[in-house]
Write an enzyme that holds these catalytic residues in place. Structure first.
Site, short mmCIF file in Angstrom:
data_model
loop_
_atom_site.label_atom_id
_atom_site.label_comp_id
_atom_site.label_asym_id
_atom_site.label_seq_id
_atom_site.Cartn_x
_atom_site.Cartn_y
_atom_site.Cartn_z
N GLU A 72 -5.53 13.31 0.30
CA GLU A 72 -4.35 12.38 0.13
C GLU A 72 -3.29 12.76 0.97
O GLU A 72 -2.49 11.78 1.59
CB GLU A 72 -3.96 12.05 -1.40
N TRP A 85 -4.04 11.97 4.32
CA TRP A 85 -3.81 10.49 4.59
C TRP A 85 -2.20 10.20 4.95
O TRP A 85 -1.68 9.46 5.91
CB TRP A 85 -4.09 9.61 3.40
N TRP A 138 -2.58 -16.65 9.63
CA TRP A 138 -2.09 -16.64 7.94
C TRP A 138 -1.50 -17.81 7.51
O TRP A 138 -0.96 -18.64 8.08
CB TRP A 138 -0.93 -15.50 8.19
N ASN A 169 -2.10 3.69 -6.79
CA ASN A 169 -2.53 3.55 -5.59
C ASN A 169 -3.98 2.43 -5.66
O ASN A 169 -4.03 1.86 -4.67
CB ASN A 169 -3.00 4.93 -4.94
N TRP A 200 -0.75 -1.04 3.82
CA TRP A 200 -0.81 -2.84 4.03
C TRP A 200 -2.01 -3.31 5.18
O TRP A 200 -2.89 -3.78 5.21
CB TRP A 200 0.50 -3.41 4.18
#
Ligand code: FAD
Length: 469
Positions: free
Chosen positions: A270, A273, A302, A337, A378
């Site tokens: 992690e 990341w 969208w 998370n 995101w």
């Protein structure tokens, strides 16, 4: 010699390269922090993180005072005014050099460039936010990695070959100074649930390593469990460094885990990341500008469903795991998370609302709001990012709830309307509620997940068709 240290998102005295180098050989050091409330607003950052920042600035000031280093807090509205302010401030003082740790957002980089151009003294900039410096890991072709796994391999090879460097806090440079608590202006929401300061962060890190590091891989996905470190608010403001995390892993396990399956590796992964997203942000400035990593996905149509967005923000979607997560975020400023992935998938793939709106909402709520990880998370969920979730992999909010909150313990913590619902019904409670608790007030699911999923896949398929034309 006199050196000035400019603190930014590195509010710590230990393992702080800029401070360490400035104070080397006992050089006289002063410190400055420049608060920019307008920039904070422009970056859409949360009132809770602002409160946390203010309290940590006080803790830093106290630490620096003990070391005999005076801290001045200056205020201007935005980054644009920083170079002029620093230049004027320095006219009345004598310093030989300015020391700072690098910040990686594009606005921060532009500000720093302007400062370097205007100041009459050298500016020395260090890497204080990553174990492996940005830009130093590249593919054979000389580019930044765009896929996590080879990046992680290269990162681990670098660590294995060169280790990491943990810098001590500088020795006291003078008598302790009287401590004047700085106080930041602007909207603030209490962050008292998170103790401020390096000592508090270190204690949390030690506790996590002792209690949860070894079985993090098995426990990390269950939001009702306390199986993750909750260190993100400290890492986001630089109250703790990633090197300190590595040192704590090593202290606990007596060695660093270098491969999958070794205890502690899942947590180290992690941290990698985190570095992957930070390296990407530096290599691809468009990520700081609200642009998709995959340019073709800019054409996705969208939805402009403002009401749907509001319902998602308020945690009223009718999907219990999504609603519990969103209400938890609003009240505490933090979200697990697994839940961040579920709610981000729901906004983009079930409601087909632009990931940028979700990213901004998160930023406005989170105590750990941080551009690289937030943008990375995101864009991963939306399928627009580097090494993103494949577009056809759409999280099912009901089965995600069943898998990761099987008994509904997390859901019941945040949705009082569902307190009485038995575990076997908690992820689709509507029939039970209608029969057992008329007038319960919990909404029906706002979308049919099956249909919404097909629509999301069709949106992405249409992109491929455009390319093929
Ligand atoms: C949509 C979305 C938005 C996110 N926004 C942010 C954000 O604004 N700030 C933030 O710090 N993290 C963000 N994350 C990453 C992650 O959710 C949090 O870092 C993590 O939940 C923090 O909890 P922890 O400290 O207990 O993490 P742990 O599981 O204990 O992990 C240790 C540390 O590693 C880093 N980390 C863990 N997971 C990730 C990840 N997937 N990406 C990058 N770094 C990671 C964090 O610094 C974290 O504190 C986001 C993830 C998603 C999916």
């Amino acid at each position: 010699m006199r050196h000035l240290v400019w603190f930014r998102t590195d509010l710590r005295v230990a393992d702080n390269p800029a401070l360490y180098e400035a104070a080397a050989d006992g050089t006289e050091v002063e410190a400055v922090y420049i608060d920019c409330p307008g920039q904070w607003q422009e970056h859409g950052k949360s009132a809770m993180q602002r409160d946390f920042l203010s309290r940590n600035l006080q803790a830093l000031n106290e630490q620096l005072a003990q070391l005999g280093i005076p801290l001045t807090v200056l205020t201007v509205d935005t980054f644009a005014e920083v170079p002029g302010l620093l230049a004027r401030w320095l006219e009345e003082r004598t310093f030989d050099a300015l020391y700072a740790n690098r910040e990686i957002g594009i606005d921060e980089r532009r500000r720093d460039k302007a400062v370097q151009q205007i100041l009459p003294i050298p500016c020395r900039v260090y890497n204080g936010d990553c174990v492996v410096d940005h830009g130093s890991l590249i593919t054979r072709g000389g580019d930044m990695f765009k896929v996590f796994t080879p990046f992680a391999k290269s990162w681990l090879a670098r660590l294995s070959a060169g280790g990491y460097r943990l810098l001590p806090m500088p020795a006291a440079l003078g008598e302790p100074l009287p401590f004047k608590p700085p106080n930041l202006s602007g909207e603030r929401v209490s962050s008292e649930a998170w103790p401020a300061g390096e000592a508090a962060a270190a204690e949390r890190l030690t506790q996590f390593c002792q209690l949860s590091l070894r079985d993090y891989g098995e426990r990390r996905d269950f939001p009702a469990d306390d199986g993750t470190s909750s260190l993100s608010p400290y890492l986001a403001l630089g109250i703790m460094s990633p090197n300190q995390c590595l040192a704590a892993i090593e202290a606990e396990l007596e060695q660093l885990p270098f491969s999958r399956g070794e205890p502690g590796f899942a947590w180290l992964n992690e941290l990698i990341w985190r570095e992957f997203y930070r390296h990407l942000l530096v290599a691809f400035p468009r990520l700081s500008m609200g642009r998709a990593f995959k340019p073709d996905t800019e054409a996705l149509p969208w939805s402009r469903d403002d009401e749907g967005f509001r319902v998602w923000c308020e945690g009223q979607t009718g999907y219990p795991i999504v609603d519990a997560a969103m209400r938890c975020l609003k009240q505490t400023g933090w979200m697990h998370n697994r839940l961040r992935m579920i709610v981000a998938s729901f906004l983009t793939k079930d409601l087909h609302i632009d990931w940028r709106r979700g990213e901004a909402w998160f930023m406005s709520c989170l105590i750990d709001g941080e551009l690289a990880a937030n943008n990375g998370g995101w864009q991963w969920a939306a399928g627009t990012g580097a090494d993103a979730a494949p577009y056809f992999r759409v999280f099912n909010p009901t089965t995600q709830g069943e898998r990761f909150d099987a008994e509904g313990d997390f859901i019941r913590r945040w949705l009082p309307e569902l307190t009485e619902v038995p575990a076997r019904m908690i992820h689709a409670p509507h029939d039970w509620l209608d029969n057992q608790s008329p007038g319960h007030g919990y909404p029906k699911p706002m979308v049919d997940h099956g249909r919404a999923r097909l629509h999301a896949i069709a949106m992405f398929d249409a992109l491929k068709d455009r390319e093929a034309v």
